[in-house]
Design a protein around this motif. Structure first.
Motif, PDB file in Angstrom:
ATOM      1  N   ARG A 196       0.836  -1.194   0.000  1.00  0.00           N
ATOM      2  CA  ARG A 196       0.000   0.000   0.000  1.00  0.00           C
ATOM      3  C   ARG A 196       0.870   1.242   0.000  1.00  0.00           C
ATOM      4  NH1 ARG A 196      -3.572  -0.714   4.641  1.00  0.00           N
ATOM      5  NH2 ARG A 196      -4.622  -2.004   3.123  1.00  0.00           N
ATOM      6  N   ARG A 197       0.522   2.165  -0.880  1.00  0.00           N
ATOM      7  CA  ARG A 197       1.222   3.456  -0.952  1.00  0.00           C
ATOM      8  C   ARG A 197       0.166   4.559  -1.014  1.00  0.00           C
ATOM      9  NH1 ARG A 197       5.901   4.323  -0.307  1.00  0.00           N
ATOM     10  NH2 ARG A 197       6.203   5.641  -2.094  1.00  0.00           N
ATOM     11  N   THR A 198       0.378   5.633  -0.277  1.00  0.00           N
ATOM     12  CA  THR A 198      -0.570   6.748  -0.216  1.00  0.00           C
ATOM     13  C   THR A 198       0.140   8.055  -0.487  1.00  0.00           C
ATOM     14  OG1 THR A 198      -1.936   5.575   1.401  1.00  0.00           O
ATOM     15  CG2 THR A 198      -2.228   7.955   1.270  1.00  0.00           C
ATOM     16  N   THR A 199      -0.560   8.956  -1.171  1.00  0.00           N
ATOM     17  CA  THR A 199      -0.026  10.289  -1.421  1.00  0.00           C
ATOM     18  C   THR A 199      -1.180  11.285  -1.392  1.00  0.00           C
ATOM     19  OG1 THR A 199       1.469  11.570  -2.821  1.00  0.00           O
ATOM     20  CG2 THR A 199      -0.240  10.288  -3.936  1.00  0.00           C
ATOM     21  N   THR A 200      -0.850  12.541  -1.495  1.00  0.00           N
ATOM     22  CA  THR A 200      -1.850  13.613  -1.538  1.00  0.00           C
ATOM     23  C   THR A 200      -1.791  14.271  -2.909  1.00  0.00           C
ATOM     24  OG1 THR A 200      -1.553  13.990   0.824  1.00  0.00           O
ATOM     25  CG2 THR A 200      -2.602  15.757  -0.430  1.00  0.00           C
ATOM     26  N   ALA A 201      -2.961  14.482  -3.495  1.00  0.00           N
ATOM     27  CA  ALA A 201      -3.036  15.128  -4.810  1.00  0.00           C
ATOM     28  C   ALA A 201      -2.549  16.569  -4.718  1.00  0.00           C
ATOM     29  CB  ALA A 201      -4.468  15.089  -5.333  1.00  0.00           C
ATOM     30  N   ASN A 202      -1.916  17.026  -5.800  1.00  0.00           N
ATOM     31  CA  ASN A 202      -1.418  18.409  -5.834  1.00  0.00           C
ATOM     32  C   ASN A 202      -2.560  19.403  -6.075  1.00  0.00           C
ATOM     33  OD1 ASN A 202      -1.976  18.399  -8.604  1.00  0.00           O
ATOM     34  ND2 ASN A 202       0.151  18.035  -9.182  1.00  0.00           N
ATOM     35  N   ASP A 203      -2.217  20.654  -6.263  1.00  0.00           N
ATOM     36  CA  ASP A 203      -3.220  21.718  -6.420  1.00  0.00           C
ATOM     37  C   ASP A 203      -4.083  21.577  -7.667  1.00  0.00           C
ATOM     38  OD1 ASP A 203      -2.327  22.842  -4.075  1.00  0.00           O
ATOM     39  OD2 ASP A 203      -1.050  24.332  -5.054  1.00  0.00           O
ATOM     40  N   THR A 204      -3.629  20.813  -8.651  1.00  0.00           N
ATOM     41  CA  THR A 204      -4.432  20.597  -9.856  1.00  0.00           C
ATOM     42  C   THR A 204      -5.217  19.286  -9.792  1.00  0.00           C
ATOM     43  OG1 THR A 204      -2.648  19.479 -11.060  1.00  0.00           O
ATOM     44  CG2 THR A 204      -2.781  21.907 -11.265  1.00  0.00           C
ATOM     45  N   GLY A 205      -5.076  18.546  -8.683  1.00  0.00           N
ATOM     46  CA  GLY A 205      -5.809  17.300  -8.510  1.00  0.00           C
ATOM     47  C   GLY A 205      -5.095  16.081  -9.056  1.00  0.00           C
ATOM     48  N   THR A 206      -3.824  16.214  -9.405  1.00  0.00           N
ATOM     49  CA  THR A 206      -3.062  15.069  -9.890  1.00  0.00           C
ATOM     50  C   THR A 206      -2.329  14.419  -8.725  1.00  0.00           C
ATOM     51  OG1 THR A 206      -2.719  16.111 -12.037  1.00  0.00           O
ATOM     52  CG2 THR A 206      -1.239  14.302 -11.475  1.00  0.00           C
ATOM     53  N   ALA A 207      -2.520  13.114  -8.593  1.00  0.00           N
ATOM     54  CA  ALA A 207      -1.799  12.354  -7.576  1.00  0.00           C
ATOM     55  C   ALA A 207      -0.909  11.346  -8.295  1.00  0.00           C
ATOM     56  CB  ALA A 207      -2.775  11.628  -6.661  1.00  0.00           C
ATOM     57  N   THR A 208       0.338  11.253  -7.864  1.00  0.00           N
ATOM     58  CA  THR A 208       1.262  10.280  -8.433  1.00  0.00           C
ATOM     59  C   THR A 208       1.825   9.423  -7.307  1.00  0.00           C
ATOM     60  OG1 THR A 208       3.098  11.850  -8.339  1.00  0.00           O
ATOM     61  CG2 THR A 208       1.894  11.703 -10.420  1.00  0.00           C
ATOM     62  N   ILE A 209       1.784   8.116  -7.531  1.00  0.00           N
ATOM     63  CA  ILE A 209       2.229   7.160  -6.523  1.00  0.00           C
ATOM     64  C   ILE A 209       3.217   6.207  -7.186  1.00  0.00           C
ATOM     65  CG2 ILE A 209       1.510   5.374  -4.909  1.00  0.00           C
ATOM     66  CD1 ILE A 209      -1.354   6.588  -5.118  1.00  0.00           C
ATOM     67  N   ARG A 210       4.431   6.162  -6.675  1.00  0.00           N
ATOM     68  CA  ARG A 210       5.428   5.240  -7.219  1.00  0.00           C
ATOM     69  C   ARG A 210       5.270   3.884  -6.537  1.00  0.00           C
ATOM     70  NH1 ARG A 210       9.400   6.083 -10.541  1.00  0.00           N
ATOM     71  NH2 ARG A 210       9.329   8.324 -10.191  1.00  0.00           N
ATOM     72  N   VAL A 211       5.241   2.813  -7.344  1.00  0.00           N
ATOM     73  CA  VAL A 211       5.079   1.460  -6.814  1.00  0.00           C
ATOM     74  C   VAL A 211       6.202   0.564  -7.324  1.00  0.00           C
ATOM     75  CG1 VAL A 211       2.578   1.683  -6.538  1.00  0.00           C
ATOM     76  CG2 VAL A 211       3.497   0.760  -8.671  1.00  0.00           C
ATOM     77  N   ALA A 212       6.611  -0.387  -6.490  1.00  0.00           N
ATOM     78  CA  ALA A 212       7.749  -1.249  -6.814  1.00  0.00           C
ATOM     79  C   ALA A 212       7.358  -2.616  -7.360  1.00  0.00           C
ATOM     80  CB  ALA A 212       8.612  -1.439  -5.566  1.00  0.00           C
ATOM     81  N   TYR A 213       6.066  -2.914  -7.407  1.00  0.00           N
ATOM     82  CA  TYR A 213       5.633  -4.239  -7.836  1.00  0.00           C
ATOM     83  C   TYR A 213       4.633  -4.147  -8.981  1.00  0.00           C
ATOM     84  CZ  TYR A 213       7.650  -5.921  -3.496  1.00  0.00           C
ATOM     85  OH  TYR A 213       8.523  -6.203  -2.484  1.00  0.00           O
ATOM     86  N   PRO A 214       4.710  -5.076  -9.924  1.00  0.00           N
ATOM     87  CA  PRO A 214       3.664  -5.167 -10.939  1.00  0.00           C
ATOM     88  C   PRO A 214       2.413  -5.778 -10.305  1.00  0.00           C
ATOM     89  CG  PRO A 214       5.255  -6.926 -11.243  1.00  0.00           C
ATOM     90  CD  PRO A 214       5.765  -6.063 -10.125  1.00  0.00           C
TER      91      PRO A 214
END
Length: 130
Positions: A80-98
């Motif tokens: 599980r990975r969590t992030t917060t969306a930026n001011d334009t509503g884009t959230a990017t989450i880096r993951v290490a597994y397919p």
């Protein structure tokens, strides 16, 4: 790609070592470039990978979680990975597994190649996860 070999040591919680050895790199505050490839009670080995970037559009400031079940090296765990969306509503989450990730009410499939190439995979309402 490189490798990291860790031995079981009594180190403070929150260190990179403990996040990898104890949590298998799966916690929200974990490091997203390490993929478990060997596990025993005393030794864990991780491959260092670029990691795929899961991208989703949502409300600005919204918390977004991507999660999947990982089965590797004799271990099964929720990654599980969590992030917060930026001011334009884009959230990017880096993951290490397919694998097939749940992101909110959506799903997205992250290919092995995306993890090894550092590619971006977008989540959309049309994505059926295949």
């Amino acid at each position: 790609m490189g490798y990291v070999v860790l031995l079981d040591q009594d180190l403070p919680t929150g260190t990179t070592h403990s996040k990898l050895f104890e949590k298998l790199g799966a916690g929200n505050n974990s490091v997203a470039h390490f993929q478990l490839i060997y596990s025993s009670p005393d030794v864990r080995t991780f491959a260092v990978v670029p990691g795929a970037v899961v991208q989703v559009q949502t409300s600005p400031g919204a918390n977004v979680t991507a999660k999947t079940t990982v089965e590797t090296a004799g271990e099964q765990f929720t990654y599980r990975r969590t992030t917060t969306a930026n001011d334009t509503g884009t959230a990017t989450i880096r993951v290490a597994y397919p694998g097939k990730y749940t992101v909110g009410s959506e799903t997205v499939t992250v290919a092995r190649e995306a993890v090894y190439e550092g590619a971006t995979v977008s989540v959309s309402s049309e994505d059926d996860g295949t």
